[in-house]
Design a protein around this motif. Sequence first.
Motif, PDB file in Angstrom:
ATOM      1  N   MET A   1      40.150  22.623  -9.359  1.00 12.59           N
ATOM      2  CA  MET A   1      39.209  22.812  -7.906  1.00 12.59           C
ATOM      3  C   MET A   1      38.310  23.750  -8.400  1.00 12.59           C
ATOM      4  O   MET A   1      37.942  24.379  -9.020  1.00 12.59           O
ATOM      5  CB  MET A   1      39.928  23.517  -6.848  1.00 12.59           C
ATOM      6  N   ASP A   2      37.240  22.758  -7.936  1.00 11.46           N
ATOM      7  CA  ASP A   2      36.051  23.256  -8.314  1.00 11.46           C
ATOM      8  C   ASP A   2      35.764  24.088  -7.353  1.00 11.46           C
ATOM      9  O   ASP A   2      34.884  23.626  -6.062  1.00 11.46           O
ATOM     10  CB  ASP A   2      35.093  22.491  -7.885  1.00 11.46           C
ATOM     11  N   VAL A   3      35.090  25.787  -7.118  1.00 16.82           N
ATOM     12  CA  VAL A   3      34.354  26.644  -6.471  1.00 16.82           C
ATOM     13  C   VAL A   3      33.527  26.826  -6.861  1.00 16.82           C
ATOM     14  O   VAL A   3      32.812  27.376  -8.126  1.00 16.82           O
ATOM     15  CB  VAL A   3      35.677  27.809  -6.205  1.00 16.82           C
ATOM     16  N   VAL A   4      32.207  26.933  -5.435  1.00 19.30           N
ATOM     17  CA  VAL A   4      30.669  27.392  -5.658  1.00 19.30           C
ATOM     18  C   VAL A   4      30.779  28.373  -4.587  1.00 19.30           C
ATOM     19  O   VAL A   4      31.241  27.859  -3.173  1.00 19.30           O
ATOM     20  CB  VAL A   4      29.860  26.162  -5.785  1.00 19.30           C
ATOM     21  N   LEU A   5      29.564  28.985  -4.113  1.00 18.15           N
ATOM     22  CA  LEU A   5      28.865  29.407  -3.516  1.00 18.15           C
ATOM     23  C   LEU A   5      27.674  28.385  -3.295  1.00 18.15           C
ATOM     24  O   LEU A   5      26.837  28.167  -4.631  1.00 18.15           O
ATOM     25  CB  LEU A   5      28.202  30.807  -4.098  1.00 18.15           C
ATOM     26  N   ARG A   6      27.198  28.536  -1.715  1.00 23.94           N
ATOM     27  CA  ARG A   6      25.597  28.511  -2.026  1.00 23.94           C
ATOM     28  C   ARG A   6      25.289  28.955  -1.067  1.00 23.94           C
ATOM     29  O   ARG A   6      25.707  29.299   0.055  1.00 23.94           O
ATOM     30  CB  ARG A   6      26.091  26.463  -1.157  1.00 23.94           C
ATOM     31  N   ALA A   7      24.094  29.003  -0.515  1.00 27.69           N
ATOM     32  CA  ALA A   7      23.845  29.629   1.092  1.00 27.69           C
ATOM     33  C   ALA A   7      24.387  28.925   1.713  1.00 27.69           C
ATOM     34  O   ALA A   7      24.782  27.954   2.176  1.00 27.69           O
ATOM     35  CB  ALA A   7      21.619  29.458   1.182  1.00 27.69           C
ATOM     36  N   VAL A   8      24.212  29.412   2.965  1.00 29.08           N
ATOM     37  CA  VAL A   8      24.815  29.162   4.599  1.00 29.08           C
ATOM     38  C   VAL A   8      23.976  27.960   5.258  1.00 29.08           C
ATOM     39  O   VAL A   8      22.569  29.076   5.584  1.00 29.08           O
ATOM     40  CB  VAL A   8      24.933  30.751   5.491  1.00 29.08           C
ATOM     41  N   HIS A   9      24.319  27.704   6.055  1.00 24.62           N
ATOM     42  CA  HIS A   9      23.742  26.444   6.992  1.00 24.62           C
ATOM     43  C   HIS A   9      24.023  26.253   7.643  1.00 24.62           C
ATOM     44  O   HIS A   9      25.148  26.648   8.109  1.00 24.62           O
ATOM     45  CB  HIS A   9      23.348  24.584   6.010  1.00 24.62           C
ATOM     46  N   ASP A  10      23.209  26.201   8.804  1.00 29.40           N
ATOM     47  CA  ASP A  10      24.048  26.129   9.950  1.00 29.40           C
ATOM     48  C   ASP A  10      25.129  25.349  10.806  1.00 29.40           C
ATOM     49  O   ASP A  10      25.448  25.451  11.820  1.00 29.40           O
ATOM     50  CB  ASP A  10      22.433  25.497  10.836  1.00 29.40           C
ATOM     51  N   SER A  11      25.163  24.893  10.007  1.00 32.20           N
ATOM     52  CA  SER A  11      25.741  23.421  10.142  1.00 32.20           C
ATOM     53  C   SER A  11      27.604  24.540   9.422  1.00 32.20           C
ATOM     54  O   SER A  11      28.278  23.392  10.060  1.00 32.20           O
ATOM     55  CB  SER A  11      25.887  22.438   9.311  1.00 32.20           C
ATOM     56  N   ASP A  12      27.052  25.170   8.509  1.00 30.53           N
ATOM     57  CA  ASP A  12      28.608  25.611   8.656  1.00 30.53           C
ATOM     58  C   ASP A  12      28.707  27.018   9.481  1.00 30.53           C
ATOM     59  O   ASP A  12      30.117  27.827   9.137  1.00 30.53           O
ATOM     60  CB  ASP A  12      28.256  27.083   7.767  1.00 30.53           C
ATOM     61  N   LEU A  13      28.180  27.531  10.408  1.00 28.27           N
ATOM     62  CA  LEU A  13      28.441  28.459  11.563  1.00 28.27           C
ATOM     63  C   LEU A  13      29.717  27.646  12.435  1.00 28.27           C
ATOM     64  O   LEU A  13      30.441  28.334  12.124  1.00 28.27           O
ATOM     65  CB  LEU A  13      27.420  28.557  12.339  1.00 28.27           C
ATOM     66  N   PRO A  14      30.235  26.420  12.666  1.00 27.67           N
ATOM     67  CA  PRO A  14      30.878  26.283  13.447  1.00 27.67           C
ATOM     68  C   PRO A  14      32.351  26.152  12.504  1.00 27.67           C
ATOM     69  O   PRO A  14      33.521  26.086  13.404  1.00 27.67           O
ATOM     70  CB  PRO A  14      30.906  24.778  13.919  1.00 27.67           C
ATOM     71  N   VAL A  15      31.844  25.777  11.380  1.00 23.68           N
ATOM     72  CA  VAL A  15      33.418  25.897  10.792  1.00 23.68           C
ATOM     73  C   VAL A  15      33.928  27.784  10.507  1.00 23.68           C
ATOM     74  O   VAL A  15      34.549  27.580  10.508  1.00 23.68           O
ATOM     75  CB  VAL A  15      32.689  25.381   8.841  1.00 23.68           C
ATOM     76  N   PHE A  16      32.789  27.911  10.126  1.00 19.13           N
ATOM     77  CA  PHE A  16      33.436  29.840  10.100  1.00 19.13           C
ATOM     78  C   PHE A  16      34.123  30.064  11.187  1.00 19.13           C
ATOM     79  O   PHE A  16      35.346  30.872  11.609  1.00 19.13           O
ATOM     80  CB  PHE A  16      32.575  30.402   9.717  1.00 19.13           C
ATOM     81  N   PHE A  17      33.874  29.375  12.552  1.00 15.65           N
ATOM     82  CA  PHE A  17      34.305  30.072  13.752  1.00 15.65           C
ATOM     83  C   PHE A  17      35.572  29.473  13.957  1.00 15.65           C
ATOM     84  O   PHE A  17      35.955  30.412  13.867  1.00 15.65           O
ATOM     85  CB  PHE A  17      33.179  29.200  15.057  1.00 15.65           C
ATOM     86  N   ARG A  18      35.961  28.515  13.636  1.00 17.25           N
ATOM     87  CA  ARG A  18      37.199  27.635  13.687  1.00 17.25           C
ATOM     88  C   ARG A  18      37.950  27.937  12.572  1.00 17.25           C
ATOM     89  O   ARG A  18      38.984  29.174  13.106  1.00 17.25           O
ATOM     90  CB  ARG A  18      37.314  26.765  13.115  1.00 17.25           C
ATOM     91  N   GLN A  19      37.684  29.233  11.677  1.00 19.05           N
ATOM     92  CA  GLN A  19      38.353  29.324  10.329  1.00 19.05           C
ATOM     93  C   GLN A  19      38.771  30.453  10.897  1.00 19.05           C
ATOM     94  O   GLN A  19      39.496  31.377  10.456  1.00 19.05           O
ATOM     95  CB  GLN A  19      37.237  29.463   9.185  1.00 19.05           C
ATOM     96  N   MET A  20      37.696  31.811  11.393  1.00 17.83           N
ATOM     97  CA  MET A  20      37.797  32.652  11.678  1.00 17.83           C
ATOM     98  C   MET A  20      38.390  32.957  13.018  1.00 17.83           C
ATOM     99  O   MET A  20      38.678  33.991  14.232  1.00 17.83           O
ATOM    100  CB  MET A  20      36.336  33.489  12.077  1.00 17.83           C
ATOM    101  N   ASN A  21      38.937  31.840  13.833  1.00 15.59           N
ATOM    102  CA  ASN A  21      39.960  32.037  14.950  1.00 15.59           C
ATOM    103  C   ASN A  21      41.650  31.711  14.926  1.00 15.59           C
ATOM    104  O   ASN A  21      42.244  31.322  15.738  1.00 15.59           O
ATOM    105  CB  ASN A  21      39.267  30.911  16.297  1.00 15.59           C
ATOM    106  N   ASP A  22      41.730  31.152  13.507  1.00 13.38           N
ATOM    107  CA  ASP A  22      43.119  31.243  13.238  1.00 13.38           C
ATOM    108  C   ASP A  22      43.387  32.040  13.475  1.00 13.38           C
ATOM    109  O   ASP A  22      43.799  33.365  12.720  1.00 13.38           O
ATOM    110  CB  ASP A  22      43.287  30.163  11.422  1.00 13.38           C
ATOM    111  N   PRO A  23      44.979  32.681  14.610  1.00  7.22           N
ATOM    112  CA  PRO A  23      45.176  33.656  14.446  1.00  7.22           C
ATOM    113  C   PRO A  23      46.417  34.357  13.319  1.00  7.22           C
ATOM    114  O   PRO A  23      46.602  35.477  13.567  1.00  7.22           O
ATOM    115  CB  PRO A  23      46.519  33.213  15.873  1.00  7.22           C
ATOM    116  N   GLU A  24      46.955  33.059  12.735  1.00  7.53           N
ATOM    117  CA  GLU A  24      47.507  33.998  11.308  1.00  7.53           C
ATOM    118  C   GLU A  24      46.864  34.547  10.312  1.00  7.53           C
ATOM    119  O   GLU A  24      47.107  35.696  10.023  1.00  7.53           O
ATOM    120  CB  GLU A  24      48.589  33.295  10.766  1.00  7.53           C
TER     121      GLU A  24
END
Length: 156
Positions: A1-24
């Motif tokens: 698996m290729d793991v990289v970092l990049r600057a945060v884009h506005d389009s990332d925020l809904p993805v982060f929000f969904r991830q940070m609402n996983d109850p577990e």
Amino acid sequence: MDVVLRAVHDSDLPVFFRQMNDPEAVHMAAFTAEDPADWAAFQSLWKRIRSSGAVARAILADGDVVGSASVYGEPGEREVTYWVDRAHWGRGVATAALRELLAEVPERPLYARAAADNAASRRVLEKCGFKVTAQASGFANARGAEIDEVVLTLDG
């Protein structure tokens, strides 16, 4: 698996929000927003992060946004934080992302905190050179209670 970092884009925020609402995941992280489902508060938080001088990065695994990693705070007191989508836990994503972030931010010391019972997060931090240097307790919004936490330090 290729793991990289990049600057945060506005389009990332809904993805982060969904991830940070996983109850577990929220329960495991423990020290979360008072109301993780508050989109306005989430947007406000990310606006502050992105304008504060923090190093905030999106984590990509094979091209997909699977989390975030940041270094924030005042010099000499800067902390790392990261969040990886639960679907990618146990695959080395967090460790690879944190290593890349630490290579990008050479200043030391850096600090991290984790719920004392979050063995996976402690393991990621320790693989990256952090050592447990203190124990504390704090109110964990996700658990509605005071819980034990560990403070880890990465020295030069």
